[in-house]
Design a protein around this motif. Structure first.
Motif, PDB file in Angstrom:
ATOM      1  N   LEU A  54       0.821  -1.208   0.000  1.00 59.07           N
ATOM      2  CA  LEU A  54       0.000   0.000   0.000  1.00 59.07           C
ATOM      3  C   LEU A  54       0.855   1.258   0.000  1.00 59.07           C
ATOM      4  O   LEU A  54       0.434   2.298  -0.521  1.00 59.07           O
ATOM      5  CB  LEU A  54      -0.925  -0.003   1.220  1.00 59.07           C
ATOM      6  N   ASP A  55       2.049   1.189   0.575  1.00 58.08           N
ATOM      7  CA  ASP A  55       2.920   2.361   0.594  1.00 58.08           C
ATOM      8  C   ASP A  55       3.357   2.749  -0.813  1.00 58.08           C
ATOM      9  O   ASP A  55       3.759   3.891  -1.052  1.00 58.08           O
ATOM     10  CB  ASP A  55       4.148   2.075   1.465  1.00 58.08           C
ATOM     11  N   ARG A  56       3.289   1.800  -1.746  1.00 63.30           N
ATOM     12  CA  ARG A  56       3.652   2.076  -3.137  1.00 63.30           C
ATOM     13  C   ARG A  56       2.471   2.565  -3.966  1.00 63.30           C
ATOM     14  O   ARG A  56       2.630   2.843  -5.152  1.00 63.30           O
ATOM     15  CB  ARG A  56       4.246   0.815  -3.773  1.00 63.30           C
ATOM     16  N   VAL A  57       1.301   2.619  -3.364  1.00 65.62           N
ATOM     17  CA  VAL A  57       0.095   3.075  -4.063  1.00 65.62           C
ATOM     18  C   VAL A  57      -0.105   4.555  -3.757  1.00 65.62           C
ATOM     19  O   VAL A  57      -0.305   4.939  -2.601  1.00 65.62           O
ATOM     20  CB  VAL A  57      -1.135   2.251  -3.630  1.00 65.62           C
ATOM     21  N   ASP A  58      -0.072   5.389  -4.783  1.00 64.68           N
ATOM     22  CA  ASP A  58      -0.119   6.840  -4.586  1.00 64.68           C
ATOM     23  C   ASP A  58      -1.505   7.336  -4.204  1.00 64.68           C
ATOM     24  O   ASP A  58      -1.642   8.271  -3.417  1.00 64.68           O
ATOM     25  CB  ASP A  58       0.325   7.554  -5.868  1.00 64.68           C
ATOM     26  N   LEU A  59      -2.539   6.742  -4.796  1.00 66.23           N
ATOM     27  CA  LEU A  59      -3.904   7.247  -4.640  1.00 66.23           C
ATOM     28  C   LEU A  59      -4.766   6.165  -4.003  1.00 66.23           C
ATOM     29  O   LEU A  59      -4.862   5.053  -4.524  1.00 66.23           O
ATOM     30  CB  LEU A  59      -4.493   7.646  -6.001  1.00 66.23           C
ATOM     31  N   ARG A  60      -5.408   6.507  -2.879  1.00 67.54           N
ATOM     32  CA  ARG A  60      -6.287   5.556  -2.184  1.00 67.54           C
ATOM     33  C   ARG A  60      -7.627   6.254  -1.986  1.00 67.54           C
ATOM     34  O   ARG A  60      -7.750   7.140  -1.134  1.00 67.54           O
ATOM     35  CB  ARG A  60      -5.688   5.140  -0.846  1.00 67.54           C
ATOM     36  N   VAL A  61      -8.597   5.857  -2.776  1.00 68.91           N
ATOM     37  CA  VAL A  61      -9.838   6.625  -2.871  1.00 68.91           C
ATOM     38  C   VAL A  61     -11.023   5.780  -2.421  1.00 68.91           C
ATOM     39  O   VAL A  61     -11.212   4.653  -2.909  1.00 68.91           O
ATOM     40  CB  VAL A  61     -10.056   7.101  -4.326  1.00 68.91           C
ATOM     41  N   PRO A  62     -11.854   6.294  -1.508  1.00 67.35           N
ATOM     42  CA  PRO A  62     -13.095   5.592  -1.162  1.00 67.35           C
ATOM     43  C   PRO A  62     -14.132   5.777  -2.271  1.00 67.35           C
ATOM     44  O   PRO A  62     -14.271   6.865  -2.836  1.00 67.35           O
ATOM     45  CB  PRO A  62     -13.537   6.279   0.134  1.00 67.35           C
ATOM     46  N   VAL A  63     -14.834   4.711  -2.572  1.00 68.53           N
ATOM     47  CA  VAL A  63     -15.885   4.751  -3.594  1.00 68.53           C
ATOM     48  C   VAL A  63     -17.208   4.496  -2.881  1.00 68.53           C
ATOM     49  O   VAL A  63     -17.514   3.366  -2.493  1.00 68.53           O
ATOM     50  CB  VAL A  63     -15.640   3.701  -4.698  1.00 68.53           C
ATOM     51  N   GLY A 105       6.372   7.702   1.239  1.00 64.92           N
ATOM     52  CA  GLY A 105       5.045   8.288   1.098  1.00 64.92           C
ATOM     53  C   GLY A 105       5.107   9.775   0.823  1.00 64.92           C
ATOM     54  O   GLY A 105       4.328  10.306   0.019  1.00 64.92           O
ATOM     55  N   LEU A 106       6.042  10.484   1.472  1.00 65.89           N
ATOM     56  CA  LEU A 106       6.194  11.917   1.222  1.00 65.89           C
ATOM     57  C   LEU A 106       6.635  12.174  -0.214  1.00 65.89           C
ATOM     58  O   LEU A 106       6.132  13.099  -0.876  1.00 65.89           O
ATOM     59  CB  LEU A 106       7.206  12.505   2.204  1.00 65.89           C
ATOM     60  N   ASP A 107       7.561  11.346  -0.709  1.00 67.13           N
ATOM     61  CA  ASP A 107       7.993  11.495  -2.103  1.00 67.13           C
ATOM     62  C   ASP A 107       6.827  11.271  -3.063  1.00 67.13           C
ATOM     63  O   ASP A 107       6.673  11.987  -4.060  1.00 67.13           O
ATOM     64  CB  ASP A 107       9.117  10.504  -2.419  1.00 67.13           C
ATOM     65  N   ARG A 108       5.994  10.293  -2.757  1.00 65.46           N
ATOM     66  CA  ARG A 108       4.871  10.001  -3.648  1.00 65.46           C
ATOM     67  C   ARG A 108       3.813  11.100  -3.585  1.00 65.46           C
ATOM     68  O   ARG A 108       3.169  11.406  -4.595  1.00 65.46           O
ATOM     69  CB  ARG A 108       4.278   8.634  -3.304  1.00 65.46           C
ATOM     70  N   ALA A 138      -3.108  16.252  -3.144  1.00 67.34           N
ATOM     71  CA  ALA A 138      -2.356  14.996  -3.182  1.00 67.34           C
ATOM     72  C   ALA A 138      -2.485  14.240  -1.865  1.00 67.34           C
ATOM     73  O   ALA A 138      -2.613  13.006  -1.849  1.00 67.34           O
ATOM     74  CB  ALA A 138      -0.888  15.282  -3.498  1.00 67.34           C
ATOM     75  N   LEU A 139      -2.459  14.973  -0.745  1.00 67.77           N
ATOM     76  CA  LEU A 139      -2.625  14.330   0.560  1.00 67.77           C
ATOM     77  C   LEU A 139      -4.017  13.724   0.703  1.00 67.77           C
ATOM     78  O   LEU A 139      -4.177  12.622   1.244  1.00 67.77           O
ATOM     79  CB  LEU A 139      -2.387  15.348   1.675  1.00 67.77           C
ATOM     80  N   GLU A 140      -5.033  14.436   0.217  1.00 67.27           N
ATOM     81  CA  GLU A 140      -6.392  13.895   0.297  1.00 67.27           C
ATOM     82  C   GLU A 140      -6.519  12.619  -0.528  1.00 67.27           C
ATOM     83  O   GLU A 140      -7.152  11.647  -0.102  1.00 67.27           O
ATOM     84  CB  GLU A 140      -7.397  14.934  -0.192  1.00 67.27           C
ATOM     85  N   LEU A 141      -5.908  12.599  -1.706  1.00 68.70           N
ATOM     86  CA  LEU A 141      -5.987  11.417  -2.556  1.00 68.70           C
ATOM     87  C   LEU A 141      -5.225  10.236  -1.967  1.00 68.70           C
ATOM     88  O   LEU A 141      -5.523   9.081  -2.285  1.00 68.70           O
ATOM     89  CB  LEU A 141      -5.437  11.742  -3.950  1.00 68.70           C
ATOM     90  N   ARG A 142      -4.256  10.510  -1.096  1.00 71.65           N
ATOM     91  CA  ARG A 142      -3.492   9.412  -0.492  1.00 71.65           C
ATOM     92  C   ARG A 142      -4.086   8.953   0.836  1.00 71.65           C
ATOM     93  O   ARG A 142      -4.116   7.755   1.128  1.00 71.65           O
ATOM     94  CB  ARG A 142      -2.037   9.832  -0.282  1.00 71.65           C
ATOM     95  N   THR A 143      -4.566   9.904   1.644  1.00 73.11           N
ATOM     96  CA  THR A 143      -5.016   9.558   2.990  1.00 73.11           C
ATOM     97  C   THR A 143      -6.534   9.499   3.122  1.00 73.11           C
ATOM     98  O   THR A 143      -7.045   8.939   4.099  1.00 73.11           O
ATOM     99  CB  THR A 143      -4.473  10.582   4.001  1.00 73.11           C
ATOM    100  N   GLY A 144      -7.259  10.099   2.178  1.00 71.36           N
ATOM    101  CA  GLY A 144      -8.712  10.132   2.281  1.00 71.36           C
ATOM    102  C   GLY A 144      -9.241  11.226   3.174  1.00 71.36           C
ATOM    103  O   GLY A 144     -10.457  11.348   3.357  1.00 71.36           O
TER     104      GLY A 144
END
Length: 537
Positions: free
Chosen positions: A404-413, A491-494, A519-525
């Motif tokens: 998951l640390d390699r996934v840049d975008l984590r979005v709830p659907v 994660g900061l780099d991503r 970018a932070l919203e797309l990563r952390t929700g």
């Protein structure tokens, strides 16, 4: 005594090595020896070649025959050496002039009746021949279009060994009926048989089915924005939500947002599919980003490559320069998923086996979709979750932290409401969003023109922090999250890479605080400031 040589190609993954096929005839008891680390299918070529020569009207030499494959230390696999072995034997027996085949590359399998059958990997084999300086290649007639994709290479397609013997011996070429399952694609015979492909020419696909339109998706504004950002910067994406919310619909529409492949990328993708035997019929050149969606029960070998003997390309290589979609990711083997960690970083897969080490390309845009729990209703307004807290934790832990640390975008659907579903007009069509993606890609390409990188996701973090630094203070919130342990250094780099993509989409010269917040919203929700919609508007 007679000696002759010609050439073939030994493929290891999608990389090839030129192999010199030598035939030597000596007085003695009639025998046929094949040396040079041949596998079982190649060893059986002795019987195929003998039967093909006899059934093509050529006498079999009644002498001691030795065929050598040089370099002898390199393992050789497959039946694609048949044509080269047959021509070397004919030249050693002086049925054809040895000089006529000395600098010609031969690729093809022989049937017992002398027909030339197609083999996998024609495109990478011809590319290897061109890099080694060869300018003439003989292939099965059905593979002419694939071989002709290589510029400045004269390609001859033959239907049978009988035709090739006549052509090399300067005799009338007999007519042969084309096989229904392998329709002829040109090549011809006579004075113009050897015709070099125009370097500027293109044998592209026939178009195929158009990708599904993003306008079909109702609602899901945040997920649609995430798709746009993922396509613009080639960022990996995780879609998490209840069943029926539209995760699969969104993922299937992502390839339509990606720009067309360049000529170099098309050849790389087509070479991988040629080796795997999955090139579409009539489409020797793949010019659209591929979309590969393996079932969640796929094994590690099916995902990253492998199998018995020499490893074959897996789903991550078949999706090279395209989208690898893993639906129901939490149901897939954790070992198979974690095998993606190295390819996601390096853009290639290195598979080691006793038979050798294979390196295959794997620069993909990974999209994973998963439910929040086994019943799919945890945290959803659809109803109460029936799963115990421990069950939910174990289910979500199936996607490991390093992956998951390699996934840049984590979005709830979230589930679509009735109002969104019946609202007239729908969302933006694919063509409009793809236009913005293409413009953002052009901005990134201009900025990275003098580097080895082409998209924001490839640029190392320290380069983004030094050579292309964001606005002063733009990273304040991200640095605070790192101090709190919410972000790793990677994660900061991503986050910074995603911020650059958001800035490219918005037309900013460098990321602002709003771009980093998006970018932070797309990563952390967690929404920061104006949010994703405000930054991209």
């Amino acid at each position: 005594m007679g000696f002759a040589r010609t050439c073939a190609v030994a493929l290891v993954g999608v990389e090839g090595m030129v192999v010199e096929v030598q035939a030597d005839l000596e007085p003695g008891v009639a025998a046929f020896s094949l040396v040079g680390l041949a596998d079982k299918s190649l060893t059986e070529s002795r019987d195929r070649v003998r039967a093909a020569l006899v059934n093509s009207g050529a006498p079999w030499p009644q002498k001691k025959l030795t065929v050598g494959l040089s370099p002898a230390s390199v393992p050789k696999f497959g039946s694609g050496f048949d044509l080269a072995v047959a021509c070397a034997v004919l030249a050693a027996a002086e049925r054809i002039d040895p000089r006529s085949i000395a600098d010609v590359m031969m690729i093809g399998e022989l049937s017992l009746d002398g027909r030339v059958r197609p083999v996998r990997g024609v495109l990478p084999a011809v590319l290897t021949a061109a890099e080694a300086g060869y300018r003439q290649v003989v292939v099965p007639e059905s593979a002419v279009a694939e071989a002709a994709l290589v510029p400045e290479m004269a390609v001859l397609g033959v239907r049978s060994l009988r035709q090739l013997i006549a052509l090399l011996a300067d005799e009338p070429v007999p007519e042969e009926a084309a096989e229904p399952e392998h329709p002829g694609s040109g090549g011809g015979f006579g004075p113009g048989a050897w015709s070099a492909m125009d370097p500027g020419g293109s044998l592209g696909p026939d178009g195929g089915e158009p990708p599904p339109d993003l306008a079909d998706v109702s609602g899901q504004s945040l997920a649609r924005r995430a798709l746009e950002v993922a396509a613009a910067g080639r960022h990996h994406l995780l879609l998490k939500g209840a069943p029926g919310a539209g995760k699969t619909m969104l993922a299937e529409r992502l390839p339509g947002l990606l720009p067309p492949l360049s000529r170099k990328e098309s050849l790389e993708v087509s070479a991988v599919h040629s080796v795997s035997g999955s090139l579409p019929a009539g489409r020797p050149l793949i010019d659209r980003p591929p979309f590969c969606a393996p079932h969640h029960s796929a094994s590690m070998a099916a995902l990253v490559g492998g199998g018995s003997g020499m490893p074959r390309p897996g789903a991550v290589s078949l999706a090279h320069h395209g989208v690898l979609f893993i639906d129901e990711a939490a149901e897939m083997s954790g070992q198979a998923l974690d095998a993606l960690r190295q390819p996601l970083e390096s853009g290639c897969v290195v598979v080691a086996r006793a038979a050798g080490v294979v390196r295959m390309p794997a620069r993909v845009l990974l999209v994973m979709a998963t439910n929040p729990c086994p019943c799919g209703r945890h945290g959803s307004p659809l109803g109460d979750c029936e799963c115990l807290p421990g069950t939910v934790r174990r289910y979500q832990a199936r996607l490991s932290g390093p992956l998951l640390d390699r996934v840049d975008l984590r979005v709830p659907v979230e589930p679509v409401s009735r109002a969104e579903l019946v609202a007239p007009g729908g969302g933006e069509p694919t063509a409009r969003v793809a236009g913005r993606v293409l413009a953002a890609r052009h901005r990134a390409a201009e900025r990275l023109a003098d580097t080895q990188w082409r998209t924001n996701s490839e640029v190392p973090g320290h380069i983004l922090r030094t050579r292309w630094a964001p606005h002063p203070g733009a990273l304040a919130r991200a640095e605070q999250d790192m101090d709190r342990g919410l972000l790793t250094a990677r994660g900061l780099d991503r986050v910074l890479r995603v911020a650059w993509t958001v800035a490219d989409l918005a037309g900013h010269d460098r990321p602002t605080a709003e771009d980093v917040d998006a970018a932070l919203e797309l990563r952390t929700g967690v929404r920061r400031g104006a949010g994703v919609a405000g930054s991209l508007s």
